[in-house]
Design a protein around this motif. Structure first.
Motif, PDB file in Angstrom:
ATOM      1  N   MET A   1       0.829  -1.189   0.000  1.00 19.60           N
ATOM      2  CA  MET A   1       0.000   0.000   0.000  1.00 19.60           C
ATOM      3  C   MET A   1       0.871   1.250   0.000  1.00 19.60           C
ATOM      4  O   MET A   1       1.885   1.307   0.690  1.00 19.60           O
ATOM      5  CB  MET A   1      -0.896  -0.041   1.250  1.00 19.60           C
ATOM      6  CG  MET A   1      -1.875   1.098   1.406  1.00 19.60           C
ATOM      7  SD  MET A   1      -3.125   0.744   2.694  1.00 19.60           S
ATOM      8  CE  MET A   1      -2.093   0.363   4.116  1.00 19.60           C
ATOM      9  N   VAL A   2       0.476   2.261  -0.804  1.00 21.34           N
ATOM     10  CA  VAL A   2       1.140   3.560  -0.773  1.00 21.34           C
ATOM     11  C   VAL A   2       0.090   4.646  -0.623  1.00 21.34           C
ATOM     12  O   VAL A   2      -1.086   4.457  -0.924  1.00 21.34           O
ATOM     13  CB  VAL A   2       2.003   3.824  -2.033  1.00 21.34           C
ATOM     14  CG1 VAL A   2       3.104   2.797  -2.181  1.00 21.34           C
ATOM     15  CG2 VAL A   2       1.142   3.885  -3.274  1.00 21.34           C
ATOM     16  N   GLU A   3       0.545   5.803  -0.166  1.00 19.59           N
ATOM     17  CA  GLU A   3      -0.321   6.952   0.038  1.00 19.59           C
ATOM     18  C   GLU A   3      -0.513   7.651  -1.311  1.00 19.59           C
ATOM     19  O   GLU A   3       0.450   7.947  -2.005  1.00 19.59           O
ATOM     20  CB  GLU A   3       0.337   7.883   1.058  1.00 19.59           C
ATOM     21  CG  GLU A   3      -0.619   8.821   1.764  1.00 19.59           C
ATOM     22  CD  GLU A   3      -0.977  10.006   0.888  1.00 19.59           C
ATOM     23  OE1 GLU A   3      -2.131  10.451   0.918  1.00 19.59           O
ATOM     24  OE2 GLU A   3      -0.086  10.487   0.162  1.00 19.59           O
ATOM     25  N   PRO A   4      -1.759   7.925  -1.738  1.00 18.64           N
ATOM     26  CA  PRO A   4      -2.009   8.421  -3.093  1.00 18.64           C
ATOM     27  C   PRO A   4      -1.396   9.787  -3.399  1.00 18.64           C
ATOM     28  O   PRO A   4      -0.967  10.021  -4.527  1.00 18.64           O
ATOM     29  CB  PRO A   4      -3.537   8.484  -3.171  1.00 18.64           C
ATOM     30  CG  PRO A   4      -4.019   7.533  -2.141  1.00 18.64           C
ATOM     31  CD  PRO A   4      -3.008   7.605  -1.033  1.00 18.64           C
ATOM     32  N   ALA A   5      -1.375  10.700  -2.426  1.00 18.02           N
ATOM     33  CA  ALA A   5      -0.888  12.054  -2.723  1.00 18.02           C
ATOM     34  C   ALA A   5       0.625  12.108  -2.880  1.00 18.02           C
ATOM     35  O   ALA A   5       1.145  12.869  -3.705  1.00 18.02           O
ATOM     36  CB  ALA A   5      -1.331  13.012  -1.614  1.00 18.02           C
ATOM     37  N   SER A   6       1.355  11.294  -2.105  1.00 17.07           N
ATOM     38  CA  SER A   6       2.811  11.388  -2.087  1.00 17.07           C
ATOM     39  C   SER A   6       3.523  10.184  -2.676  1.00 17.07           C
ATOM     40  O   SER A   6       4.699  10.261  -3.025  1.00 17.07           O
ATOM     41  CB  SER A   6       3.292  11.576  -0.645  1.00 17.07           C
ATOM     42  OG  SER A   6       2.990  10.418   0.126  1.00 17.07           O
ATOM     43  N   GLY A   7       2.835   9.044  -2.738  1.00 20.02           N
ATOM     44  CA  GLY A   7       3.491   7.819  -3.174  1.00 20.02           C
ATOM     45  C   GLY A   7       4.311   7.150  -2.091  1.00 20.02           C
ATOM     46  O   GLY A   7       5.022   6.177  -2.354  1.00 20.02           O
ATOM     47  N   GLU A   8       4.249   7.654  -0.858  1.00 14.95           N
ATOM     48  CA  GLU A   8       5.016   7.075   0.228  1.00 14.95           C
ATOM     49  C   GLU A   8       4.414   5.744   0.665  1.00 14.95           C
ATOM     50  O   GLU A   8       3.195   5.574   0.722  1.00 14.95           O
ATOM     51  CB  GLU A   8       5.070   8.025   1.419  1.00 14.95           C
ATOM     52  CG  GLU A   8       5.840   9.307   1.128  1.00 14.95           C
ATOM     53  CD  GLU A   8       5.905  10.210   2.344  1.00 14.95           C
ATOM     54  OE1 GLU A   8       5.359   9.809   3.405  1.00 14.95           O
ATOM     55  OE2 GLU A   8       6.490  11.297   2.243  1.00 14.95           O
ATOM     56  N   ARG A   9       5.281   4.804   0.985  1.00 13.85           N
ATOM     57  CA  ARG A   9       4.859   3.469   1.390  1.00 13.85           C
ATOM     58  C   ARG A   9       4.107   3.543   2.713  1.00 13.85           C
ATOM     59  O   ARG A   9       4.548   4.211   3.656  1.00 13.85           O
ATOM     60  CB  ARG A   9       6.086   2.568   1.522  1.00 13.85           C
ATOM     61  CG  ARG A   9       5.783   1.086   1.649  1.00 13.85           C
ATOM     62  CD  ARG A   9       5.361   0.478   0.323  1.00 13.85           C
ATOM     63  NE  ARG A   9       5.177  -0.962   0.422  1.00 13.85           N
ATOM     64  CZ  ARG A   9       6.080  -1.849   0.024  1.00 13.85           C
ATOM     65  NH1 ARG A   9       7.224  -1.438  -0.504  1.00 13.85           N
ATOM     66  NH2 ARG A   9       5.841  -3.137   0.134  1.00 13.85           N
ATOM     67  N   MET A  10       2.964   2.866   2.793  1.00 12.49           N
ATOM     68  CA  MET A  10       2.199   2.782   4.022  1.00 12.49           C
ATOM     69  C   MET A  10       2.402   1.390   4.609  1.00 12.49           C
ATOM     70  O   MET A  10       2.473   0.404   3.871  1.00 12.49           O
ATOM     71  CB  MET A  10       0.715   3.035   3.745  1.00 12.49           C
ATOM     72  CG  MET A  10       0.450   4.407   3.150  1.00 12.49           C
ATOM     73  SD  MET A  10      -1.255   4.626   2.543  1.00 12.49           S
ATOM     74  CE  MET A  10      -2.162   4.689   4.095  1.00 12.49           C
ATOM     75  N   PRO A  11       2.534   1.266   5.927  1.00  8.96           N
ATOM     76  CA  PRO A  11       2.884  -0.028   6.518  1.00  8.96           C
ATOM     77  C   PRO A  11       1.745  -1.031   6.436  1.00  8.96           C
ATOM     78  O   PRO A  11       0.587  -0.714   6.654  1.00  8.96           O
ATOM     79  CB  PRO A  11       3.188   0.322   7.980  1.00  8.96           C
ATOM     80  CG  PRO A  11       2.406   1.565   8.235  1.00  8.96           C
ATOM     81  CD  PRO A  11       2.415   2.324   6.945  1.00  8.96           C
ATOM     82  N   THR A  12       2.080  -2.253   6.099  1.00  7.83           N
ATOM     83  CA  THR A  12       1.161  -3.374   6.209  1.00  7.83           C
ATOM     84  C   THR A  12       1.914  -4.516   6.875  1.00  7.83           C
ATOM     85  O   THR A  12       3.114  -4.693   6.655  1.00  7.83           O
ATOM     86  CB  THR A  12       0.650  -3.845   4.831  1.00  7.83           C
ATOM     87  OG1 THR A  12       1.765  -4.198   4.019  1.00  7.83           O
ATOM     88  CG2 THR A  12      -0.139  -2.765   4.134  1.00  7.83           C
ATOM     89  N   LEU A  13       1.207  -5.261   7.684  1.00  8.58           N
ATOM     90  CA  LEU A  13       1.827  -6.330   8.458  1.00  8.58           C
ATOM     91  C   LEU A  13       1.054  -7.615   8.249  1.00  8.58           C
ATOM     92  O   LEU A  13      -0.072  -7.614   7.758  1.00  8.58           O
ATOM     93  CB  LEU A  13       1.832  -5.972   9.952  1.00  8.58           C
ATOM     94  CG  LEU A  13       2.553  -4.675  10.326  1.00  8.58           C
ATOM     95  CD1 LEU A  13       2.261  -4.339  11.770  1.00  8.58           C
ATOM     96  CD2 LEU A  13       4.037  -4.794  10.086  1.00  8.58           C
ATOM     97  N   SER A  14       1.653  -8.717   8.623  1.00 11.87           N
ATOM     98  CA  SER A  14       0.965  -9.995   8.508  1.00 11.87           C
ATOM     99  C   SER A  14      -0.282 -10.000   9.387  1.00 11.87           C
ATOM    100  O   SER A  14      -0.296  -9.420  10.474  1.00 11.87           O
ATOM    101  CB  SER A  14       1.883 -11.144   8.935  1.00 11.87           C
ATOM    102  OG  SER A  14       2.996 -11.212   8.085  1.00 11.87           O
ATOM    103  N   ALA A  15      -1.315 -10.669   8.916  1.00 15.08           N
ATOM    104  CA  ALA A  15      -2.577 -10.702   9.639  1.00 15.08           C
ATOM    105  C   ALA A  15      -2.429 -11.467  10.942  1.00 15.08           C
ATOM    106  O   ALA A  15      -1.760 -12.483  11.006  1.00 15.08           O
ATOM    107  CB  ALA A  15      -3.651 -11.365   8.782  1.00 15.08           C
TER     108      ALA A  15
END
Length: 391
Positions: free
Chosen positions: A190-204
């Motif tokens: 996942m990335v943030e739409p305005a900046s393209g910065e990576r958003m954290p995702t973790l294992s469920a």
């Protein structure tokens, strides 16, 4: 504000079994030439399918073809206003992206290395890479100006890395799945739409009070995450959801899966026992529907006559459309003696409100795409588009 919701409290369970439900009436059907990336959308009121050699629009009322755009194995996405397709078949130009509006008019642009693309307002989100294992996302303005580019995987001398399998674009997040051999990896990025910065995702992981809140913020993207994308809540794996106004916290059981969300409630299914867990002649159970208020502990649930209810899902008016598996027992499942229905769920009463049998569907569950408006649900499965009136 964070509201903690316990599953064990405030659950109202129906005395057993779902109501029979009215059968959804089939209004029309149409055979399609399904390709490797078959898809179904409502665009400008038309029912649009991605087929082997074209993108085709049909009337929602009678199924007559309205227009078509020739493309080789198009892999498309849509925001309901236009489609963005990357042809992938033999003879397709590398990196050519085709934009199609609701009238069937099309334009093309070329982005070297593009594999998938999706609309975001007037912009394009493009996912691409090279044969050396490089993977990137980029946001392009209507004039082709690159607003940002985010590298997801650096070039590798080995040249081996998964390709993009799926791309989901909204104002809240740009989500992608890598995949291999036609199957998506379970965890998205996942990335943030305005900046393209990576958003954290973790294992469920199931919610655990001892874990910090940040650890619990793991995305679970829902096709049925309700209403307009800019207003829809986002469900998170592990018990955290980002609501329209403020984050709120809730918790679910290991075998419970959220499948839809409204402005103020979450709809989930609790699966029957896995076949591998049923031993020594024990009966195989049935799936349960649960509706829980987004804030507060009140929930209600009812057991269905289905062994499982699962997505893809979509909304048709106030009903959540999913599909359910029927099998008399485990022997029937193992022999492939099963039946699938399109099911209409009533979130307010946590019950099945309607159904439509899927003729000819076989185990494992059939590939299926869904779209709907307030009057009809449209189903793509087995090379056929079916229009169902809401009961």
């Amino acid at each position: 504000m964070v509201a903690v919701v316990l599953l064990v409290a405030g659950v109202i369970t129906s005395p057993g079994g779902d109501a029979p439900g009215r059968e959804a009436r089939q209004e029309w059907s149409a055979r399609i030439d399904a390709g490797n990336h078959a898809g179904l959308w409502l665009v400008g009121g038309a029912v649009v399918t991605a087929e082997r050699n074209a993108v085709v629009a049909r009337s929602p009322h009678v199924g007559a073809v309205l227009w078509q755009v020739p493309l080789a194995e198009p892999h498309c996405s849509s925001d309901g206003v236009r489609l963005v397709c990357v042809p992938s078949g033999r003879g397709a130009d590398d990196g050519t992206i085709t934009l199609i509006d609701s009238t069937g008019s099309s334009t093309s642009t070329r982005v070297p290395g593009a594999q998938l693309a999706g609309p975001l307002g007037g912009d394009l989100i493009v996912a691409g890479g090279t044969g050396r294992g490089e993977r990137w996302l980029a946001r392009l303005a209507p004039d082709g100006h690159q607003r940002w580019r985010s590298t997801l995987a650096e070039p590798s001398s080995a040249g081996t890395s998964p390709t993009f399998h799926e791309l989901a674009v909204s104002e809240r997040a740009i989500i992608w799945w890598f995949g291999e051999n036609g199957s998506a990896y379970p965890e998205p990025g996942m990335v943030e739409p305005a900046s393209g910065e990576r958003m954290p995702t973790l294992s469920a992981a199931p919610y655990t009070p001892s874990l910090p809140l940040a650890f619990e913020r793991t995305l679970m993207y829902l096709d049925a995450d309700a209403r307009a994308s800019e207003d829809a809540p986002t469900i998170m794996l592990g018990g955290v959801a980002d609501s329209i106004d403020e984050p709120w916290l809730w918790r679910w059981e290991v075998d419970e899966t959220p499948i839809g969300v409204t402005d103020d409630a979450v709809i989930s299914t609790i699966s029957a026992d896995r076949p591998s867990d049923v031993k020594n002649g024990d009966p195989w159970g049935y799936a349960t529907i649960r509706t829980r208020a987004a804030e507060g502990s009140q929930a209600q649930e009812s057991r269905t006559t289905y062994r499982s209810i699962s997505c893809p899902c979509t909304w048709a008016g106030s009903a959540l459309v999913a599909h359910g598996l029927r099998a008399s027992d485990l022997d029937a499942l193992q022999d492939g003696d099963v039946a699938f229905d399109v099911v209409l769920l009533d979130p307010e009463h946590a019950s099945v409100a309607g159904r439509h049998p899927l003729a000819g569907a076989t185990w494992p569950q059939p590939a299926m795409a869904l779209a709907a408006d307030d009057e009809r649900a449209f189903l793509l499965t087995g090379g056929e588009v079916v229009a169902l009136s809401m009961p």
